[in-house]
Motif scaffolding. Structure first.
Motif, PDB file in Angstrom:
ATOM      1  N   LYS A   1      -8.790  -0.135  -3.573  1.00 29.63           N
ATOM      2  CA  LYS A   1      -9.936   0.738  -3.290  1.00 29.63           C
ATOM      3  C   LYS A   1      -9.524   2.056  -2.652  1.00 29.63           C
ATOM      4  O   LYS A   1     -10.283   3.030  -2.686  1.00 29.63           O
ATOM      5  CB  LYS A   1     -10.931   0.016  -2.386  1.00 29.63           C
ATOM      6  CG  LYS A   1     -10.392  -0.421  -1.044  1.00 29.63           C
ATOM      7  CD  LYS A   1     -11.443  -1.186  -0.243  1.00 29.63           C
ATOM      8  CE  LYS A   1     -10.901  -1.687   1.096  1.00 29.63           C
ATOM      9  NZ  LYS A   1      -9.844  -2.731   0.882  1.00 29.63           N
ATOM     10  N   SER A   2      -8.323   2.095  -2.065  1.00 26.48           N
ATOM     11  CA  SER A   2      -7.872   3.325  -1.400  1.00 26.48           C
ATOM     12  C   SER A   2      -7.248   4.326  -2.372  1.00 26.48           C
ATOM     13  O   SER A   2      -6.960   5.465  -1.981  1.00 26.48           O
ATOM     14  CB  SER A   2      -6.857   2.979  -0.312  1.00 26.48           C
ATOM     15  OG  SER A   2      -5.644   2.515  -0.888  1.00 26.48           O
TER      16      SER A   2
ATOM     17  N   SER B   1       0.876  -1.167   0.000  1.00 24.66           N
ATOM     18  CA  SER B   1       0.000   0.000   0.000  1.00 24.66           C
ATOM     19  C   SER B   1       0.914   1.218   0.000  1.00 24.66           C
ATOM     20  O   SER B   1       2.136   1.083   0.146  1.00 24.66           O
ATOM     21  CB  SER B   1      -0.909   0.021   1.232  1.00 24.66           C
ATOM     22  OG  SER B   1      -0.144   0.214   2.409  1.00 24.66           O
TER      23      SER B   1
ATOM     24  N   SER C   1     -11.180  -5.302  -2.879  1.00 27.31           N
ATOM     25  CA  SER C   1     -11.442  -4.106  -3.672  1.00 27.31           C
ATOM     26  C   SER C   1     -12.279  -4.513  -4.881  1.00 27.31           C
ATOM     27  O   SER C   1     -12.125  -5.636  -5.385  1.00 27.31           O
ATOM     28  CB  SER C   1     -10.137  -3.459  -4.154  1.00 27.31           C
ATOM     29  OG  SER C   1      -9.396  -2.936  -3.076  1.00 27.31           O
TER      30      SER C   1
ATOM     31  N   ASP D   1      -5.736  -3.405  -1.621  1.00 25.89           N
ATOM     32  CA  ASP D   1      -5.764  -2.001  -1.198  1.00 25.89           C
ATOM     33  C   ASP D   1      -6.116  -1.053  -2.342  1.00 25.89           C
ATOM     34  O   ASP D   1      -6.099   0.164  -2.160  1.00 25.89           O
ATOM     35  CB  ASP D   1      -4.401  -1.608  -0.608  1.00 25.89           C
ATOM     36  CG  ASP D   1      -4.514  -0.474   0.407  1.00 25.89           C
ATOM     37  OD1 ASP D   1      -5.229  -0.659   1.403  1.00 25.89           O
ATOM     38  OD2 ASP D   1      -3.907   0.590   0.183  1.00 25.89           O
TER      39      ASP D   1
END
Length: 262
Positions: free
Chosen positions: A68-69, A38, A102, A66
Motif C-alpha cells: 500500500k505504500s 519495504s 494492503s 507494505d
C-alpha cells in the motif's frame, strides 16, 4: 549451511545484532541472506549486509503487507538497491490474503512490478505467499521463464500446492514450521518431495522459533543459531543425514544467489 531468511532489521535485534551474528557463526551457519520487506527496510538490510562482507547478503523488495505504500510501480528505490553488490535478489514480494494489510489489487500490482524488475535485471526473486496460492501461481506463471530463478520462502502449503510450485521450477524455503507438531504435520509429510537441488533452509527469524527446540530458550525470539536444529528435523523427515541436507542446501543456495560466502 546458509540461512536464506533473516529479518535482521527487525527491532527485536536492536540490542545485540553483533552477538546474533557471532552465535550464528559459532553454530556453523556460513552465510545469511537478510530480507528486505519495504523500501526502508531493504535499504537497512543492504547497509547491514555491507557490515559483514561475504557473510551477509540482502534482498531488496516490498512485502505484500507494505504494498500500500508503493506509489511508483517502476520502483526506483528498489532498482537502485539492486545495483549494490550485496543485494542478491528482488523481494520479499508476493501475496498475503491472510491479513490483507494492503488491498489485494495493490498487492497484485506491486508483486507483478517486482517480477518485471527482476526479469529486466536478470535477478532471482524471493517470494511470499499466504492464503493466496492460485492468484500467486496465476501472476507468476507468465513471468517464470523470464526469471533466472525464483524461491517461495517459508513454504507451509499443501502437497498439491508444493507440486504446482515445483512444476514451475521454484526453489522452496523450509523454516522451523516443520518443527511444530501442531501446525507442521503436513509439511513434515511432504518435505521429502522437494528435490535436493530445490531445497533451501531458513529461520525467518525473529519469527518461528522451533517449537521442539530443547532446552527451550528463555526468549521466543528465533535467530540463525537455531538453523542446525531445523536442518536436523528436515533431514529426519526426508530420511537423509543432516550433513547431506546441509551440504546440498548450501550448494543449491550458492548457485541460486550466485554467492560464495566465506
Amino acid at each position: 549451511m546458509i540461512d536464506i531468511g533473516v529479518n535482521l532489521t527487525n527491532a527485536r535485534f536492536d540490542k545485540d545484532r553483533d552477538e546474533v551474528i557471532t552465535r550464528a557463526q559459532a553454530a556453523g551457519v556460513t552465510g545469511l541472506i537478510l530480507t528486505g520487506t519495504s523500501i526502508e527496510e531493504s535499504q537497512q538490510a543492504w547497509k547491514m549486509a555491507a557490515q559483514w562482507p561475504n557473510y551477509c547478503f540482502s534482498t531488496a523488495g516490498v512485502h505484500p503487507h507494505d504494498a500500500k505504500s508503493v506509489d511508483d510501480l517502476t520502483l526506483p528505490a528498489i532498482r537502485a538497491l539492486a545495483a549494490k553488490p550485496e543485494v542478491v535478489a528482488i523481494g520479499e514480494c508476493g501475496l498475503d490474503f491472510n491479513r490483507d494489510f494492503s488491498p489485494r489489487p495493490q498487492q497484485e500490482a506491486v508483486f507483478e512490478a517486482q517480477l518485471a524488475l527482476a526479469a529486466e535485471l536478470n535477478m532471482p526473486v524471493f517470494m511470499h505467499c499466504r492464503d493466496a496460492h492460485q492468484r500467486f501461481i496465476d501472476i507468476l506463471t507468465p513471468w517464470r521463464n523470464k526469471l533466472p530463478a525464483a524461491v517461495l520462502h517459508c513454504f507451509t502449503g499443501s502437497e498439491q500446492e508444493l507440486r504446482e510450485c515445483l512444476a514451475l521450477d521454484l526453489h522452496i524455503g523450509i523454516t522451523g514450521w516443520v518443527c511444530d507438531e501442531r501446525r507442521g504435520t503436513e509439511l513434515r509429510d511432504i518435505v521429502r518431495h522437494i528435490p535436493d537441488n530445490r531445497l533451501m533452509i531458513e529461520t525467518d527469524c525473529p519469527y518461528l522459533l522451533p517449537r521442539d527446540y530443547r532446552p527451550k530458550p528463555k526468549s521466543s525470539r528465533n535467530e540463525p543459531q537455531f538453523l542446525p536444529h531445523i536442518v536436523t528435523v528436515i533431514a529426519a523427515c526426508r530420511g537423509q543425514q543432516a550433513a547431506d541436507v546441509m551440504i546440498n542446501s548450501r550448494a543449491t543456495t550458492q548457485a541460486f544467489f550466485a554467492i560464495e560466502p566465506c
